[in-house]
Design a protein around this motif. Structure first.
Motif, mmCIF file in Angstrom:
data_model
loop_
_atom_site.group_PDB
_atom_site.id
_atom_site.type_symbol
_atom_site.label_atom_id
_atom_site.label_comp_id
_atom_site.label_asym_id
_atom_site.label_seq_id
_atom_site.Cartn_x
_atom_site.Cartn_y
_atom_site.Cartn_z
ATOM 1 N N ASN A 14 0.789 -1.243 0.000
ATOM 2 C CA ASN A 14 0.000 0.000 0.000
ATOM 3 C C ASN A 14 0.815 1.285 0.000
ATOM 4 O O ASN A 14 0.445 2.272 0.661
ATOM 5 C CB ASN A 14 -0.989 -0.006 1.176
ATOM 6 N N HIS A 15 1.903 1.305 -0.762
ATOM 7 C CA HIS A 15 2.644 2.535 -1.020
ATOM 8 C C HIS A 15 2.427 2.940 -2.482
ATOM 9 O O HIS A 15 2.469 2.081 -3.370
ATOM 10 C CB HIS A 15 4.140 2.350 -0.754
ATOM 11 N N LEU A 16 2.215 4.216 -2.720
ATOM 12 C CA LEU A 16 2.050 4.714 -4.084
ATOM 13 C C LEU A 16 3.411 5.070 -4.658
ATOM 14 O O LEU A 16 4.126 5.917 -4.109
ATOM 15 C CB LEU A 16 1.117 5.919 -4.092
ATOM 16 N N VAL A 17 3.769 4.389 -5.757
ATOM 17 C CA VAL A 17 5.076 4.580 -6.374
ATOM 18 C C VAL A 17 4.903 5.054 -7.815
ATOM 19 O O VAL A 17 3.849 4.879 -8.431
ATOM 20 C CB VAL A 17 5.916 3.289 -6.342
ATOM 21 N N VAL A 18 5.973 5.659 -8.329
ATOM 22 C CA VAL A 18 5.955 6.248 -9.665
ATOM 23 C C VAL A 18 6.729 5.356 -10.624
ATOM 24 O O VAL A 18 7.951 5.205 -10.510
ATOM 25 C CB VAL A 18 6.566 7.665 -9.636
ATOM 26 N N ASP A 64 5.248 0.923 -16.391
ATOM 27 C CA ASP A 64 4.834 -0.433 -16.739
ATOM 28 C C ASP A 64 4.289 -1.172 -15.523
ATOM 29 O O ASP A 64 4.658 -0.890 -14.378
ATOM 30 C CB ASP A 64 6.006 -1.229 -17.307
ATOM 31 N N HIS A 65 3.492 -2.178 -15.793
ATOM 32 C CA HIS A 65 3.038 -3.050 -14.711
ATOM 33 C C HIS A 65 4.180 -3.936 -14.223
ATOM 34 O O HIS A 65 4.258 -4.265 -13.041
ATOM 35 C CB HIS A 65 1.851 -3.890 -15.175
ATOM 36 N N ARG A 66 5.086 -4.293 -15.126
ATOM 37 C CA ARG A 66 6.310 -5.017 -14.764
ATOM 38 C C ARG A 66 7.455 -4.028 -14.621
ATOM 39 O O ARG A 66 7.482 -2.995 -15.298
ATOM 40 C CB ARG A 66 6.690 -6.039 -15.833
ATOM 41 N N ILE A 67 8.424 -4.348 -13.796
ATOM 42 C CA ILE A 67 9.576 -3.455 -13.613
ATOM 43 C C ILE A 67 10.767 -3.855 -14.476
ATOM 44 O O ILE A 67 11.797 -3.170 -14.483
ATOM 45 C CB ILE A 67 10.015 -3.390 -12.129
ATOM 46 N N ASP A 68 10.653 -4.928 -15.245
ATOM 47 C CA ASP A 68 11.790 -5.496 -15.968
ATOM 48 C C ASP A 68 12.444 -4.515 -16.940
ATOM 49 O O ASP A 68 13.673 -4.458 -17.044
ATOM 50 C CB ASP A 68 11.350 -6.743 -16.749
ATOM 51 N N ARG A 69 11.644 -3.740 -17.682
ATOM 52 C CA ARG A 69 12.186 -2.867 -18.725
ATOM 53 C C ARG A 69 13.031 -1.732 -18.158
ATOM 54 O O ARG A 69 14.030 -1.341 -18.776
ATOM 55 C CB ARG A 69 11.036 -2.296 -19.577
ATOM 56 N N VAL A 70 12.654 -1.205 -16.991
ATOM 57 C CA VAL A 70 13.282 0.020 -16.504
ATOM 58 C C VAL A 70 14.161 -0.185 -15.270
ATOM 59 O O VAL A 70 14.732 0.789 -14.773
ATOM 60 C CB VAL A 70 12.217 1.094 -16.196
ATOM 61 N N SER A 71 14.264 -1.410 -14.789
ATOM 62 C CA SER A 71 15.034 -1.619 -13.557
ATOM 63 C C SER A 71 15.881 -2.884 -13.667
ATOM 64 O O SER A 71 15.787 -3.647 -14.629
ATOM 65 C CB SER A 71 14.096 -1.742 -12.349
ATOM 66 N N THR A 72 16.667 -3.122 -12.654
ATOM 67 C CA THR A 72 17.484 -4.335 -12.580
ATOM 68 C C THR A 72 16.704 -5.508 -12.000
ATOM 69 O O THR A 72 17.257 -6.602 -11.835
ATOM 70 C CB THR A 72 18.728 -4.087 -11.716
ATOM 71 N N GLY A 73 15.446 -5.297 -11.682
ATOM 72 C CA GLY A 73 14.623 -6.350 -11.099
ATOM 73 C C GLY A 73 13.662 -6.956 -12.093
ATOM 74 O O GLY A 73 13.646 -6.618 -13.283
ATOM 75 N N GLN A 87 10.857 -4.501 -1.459
ATOM 76 C CA GLN A 87 11.341 -5.301 -2.583
ATOM 77 C C GLN A 87 11.710 -4.411 -3.764
ATOM 78 O O GLN A 87 12.758 -4.588 -4.393
ATOM 79 C CB GLN A 87 10.274 -6.317 -2.994
ATOM 80 N N LEU A 88 10.863 -3.436 -4.077
ATOM 81 C CA LEU A 88 11.136 -2.536 -5.195
ATOM 82 C C LEU A 88 12.390 -1.701 -4.945
ATOM 83 O O LEU A 88 13.145 -1.401 -5.883
ATOM 84 C CB LEU A 88 9.934 -1.613 -5.425
ATOM 85 N N GLN A 89 12.621 -1.338 -3.696
ATOM 86 C CA GLN A 89 13.773 -0.498 -3.372
ATOM 87 C C GLN A 89 15.101 -1.250 -3.446
ATOM 88 O O GLN A 89 16.158 -0.630 -3.376
ATOM 89 C CB GLN A 89 13.588 0.119 -1.986
ATOM 90 N N GLN A 90 15.050 -2.552 -3.630
ATOM 91 C CA GLN A 90 16.279 -3.323 -3.813
ATOM 92 C C GLN A 90 16.873 -3.135 -5.204
ATOM 93 O O GLN A 90 18.043 -3.444 -5.426
ATOM 94 C CB GLN A 90 16.000 -4.815 -3.610
ATOM 95 N N PHE A 91 16.055 -2.608 -6.139
ATOM 96 C CA PHE A 91 16.466 -2.567 -7.539
ATOM 97 C C PHE A 91 16.799 -1.153 -7.997
ATOM 98 O O PHE A 91 16.323 -0.163 -7.439
ATOM 99 C CB PHE A 91 15.369 -3.172 -8.413
ATOM 100 N N ASP A 92 17.604 -1.088 -9.028
ATOM 101 C CA ASP A 92 18.084 0.173 -9.592
ATOM 102 C C ASP A 92 17.175 0.568 -10.756
ATOM 103 O O ASP A 92 17.007 -0.198 -11.700
ATOM 104 C CB ASP A 92 19.530 -0.022 -10.065
ATOM 105 N N PRO A 98 16.583 5.258 -7.302
ATOM 106 C CA PRO A 98 15.500 4.428 -6.756
ATOM 107 C C PRO A 98 14.166 4.710 -7.443
ATOM 108 O O PRO A 98 13.992 5.728 -8.130
ATOM 109 C CB PRO A 98 15.446 4.869 -5.294
ATOM 110 N N ILE A 99 13.226 3.826 -7.235
ATOM 111 C CA ILE A 99 11.852 4.089 -7.650
ATOM 112 C C ILE A 99 11.299 5.193 -6.752
ATOM 113 O O ILE A 99 11.458 5.159 -5.537
ATOM 114 C CB ILE A 99 10.990 2.806 -7.560
ATOM 115 N N PRO A 100 10.658 6.222 -7.336
ATOM 116 C CA PRO A 100 10.166 7.320 -6.490
ATOM 117 C C PRO A 100 8.852 6.972 -5.789
ATOM 118 O O PRO A 100 8.020 6.222 -6.316
ATOM 119 C CB PRO A 100 9.933 8.463 -7.486
#
Length: 276
Positions: free
Chosen positions: A54-58, A61-70, A81-86, A99-101
């Protein structure tokens, strides 16, 4: 002071950076938003999801694969979990560690810097939770409310938010031409309409403005080395530039949106208008 998204009547078309200055910075990140501001523009489009906890993030995509290392789906992951990735290094090594904002941080930054935000809702599921947490966030940050328009393809979902925050301005996406376009938009309680060239007609644009609505035109990203207007000519077989220039000069467009800010600024200047 409230941000003014609709300034076409004053000869100003806002150069709206799509996902921030995403042709030069990693999209939907603070560097992209700061880059847009430093380029002289004041209006940014971004995208939001609600995490599993329940955190609102910016992010778009629905997947993070294209824009992150995760890898994985935003709505199925926790913030930790999201904050582990670049979210910067895939764009360029100089942005390693980005980080993801969090939406709350970007709202605060926008209010402090006099920026306008078009906040696009990407949420697919858990709509009750999404509405609850977005409303709670906006109510906790009243200074940010006048700096945003809430955008969505899902008009029903964004209207659920507005029902609880009546002063919230909505922007709706229209990707078809309906029999009564203005009525469809007004029924969704929109303050502004987002359209693409393929589905546009000057009669609808004039009807929007006569009804006191704002208008935002989205130009597609560069593909196969072709700019948006070159893509339209390739697809439809004619030059769209005179038509689009006419719409701008007639004051029918308040915001022009694209990934490349200099391209936007040049188009607005070509029409003899200001972008800031």
């Amino acid at each position: 002071m409230a941000f003014n998204f609709h300034q076409a009547a004053q000869g100003i078309v806002l150069a709206n950076s799509h996902r921030g200055y995403s042709s030069r910075y990693p999209e939907n990140t603070l560097p992209a938003f700061i880059g847009a501001k430093e380029s002289g523009t004041h209006c940014i489009e971004l995208d939001i999801h609600l995490t599993a906890d329940n955190h609102l993030v910016v992010t778009h995509d629905h997947r993070i694969d294209r824009v992150s290392t995760g890898t994985g789906f935003v709505e199925q992951m926790t913030l930790a979990q999201l904050q582990q990735f670049d979210f910067g290094v895939k764009y360029h090594a100089q942005f390693a560690g980005t980080p993801i904002p969090l939406l709350q941080d970007i709202l605060r930054w926008a209010a402090e810097n006099g920026m306008g935000l078009i906040v696009e809702v990407k949420q697919r599921r858990r709509h009750d939770e999404f509405v609850y947490h977005l409303v709670a966030l906006l109510q906790s940050m009243p200074e940010a409310l006048s700096h945003i328009q809430l955008l969505g393809f899902n008009h029903v979902l964004i209207n659920r938010v507005k029902a609880l925050i009546p002063d919230l301005a909505l922007q709706v996406v229209t990707l078809e031409r309906y029999n009564n376009q203005l009525a469809a938009v007004q029924h969704s309680h929109a303050s502004c309409v987002c359209f693409e060239y393929e589905f546009a007609h000057v009669d609808d644009l004039r009807a929007y403005k006569q009804a006191g609505l704002g208008v935002r035109m989205y130009l597609h990203e560069v593909k196969n080395g072709m700019t948006p207007l070159e893509q339209y000519q390739h697809k439809f077989g004619y030059d769209s530039r005179p038509e689009i220039m006419g719409w701008l000069r007639e004051g029918l467009i308040d915001m022009l949106s694209h990934d490349d800010l200099p391209y936007l600024q040049a188009l607005i200047e070509e029409a003899g208008l200001r972008w800031a």
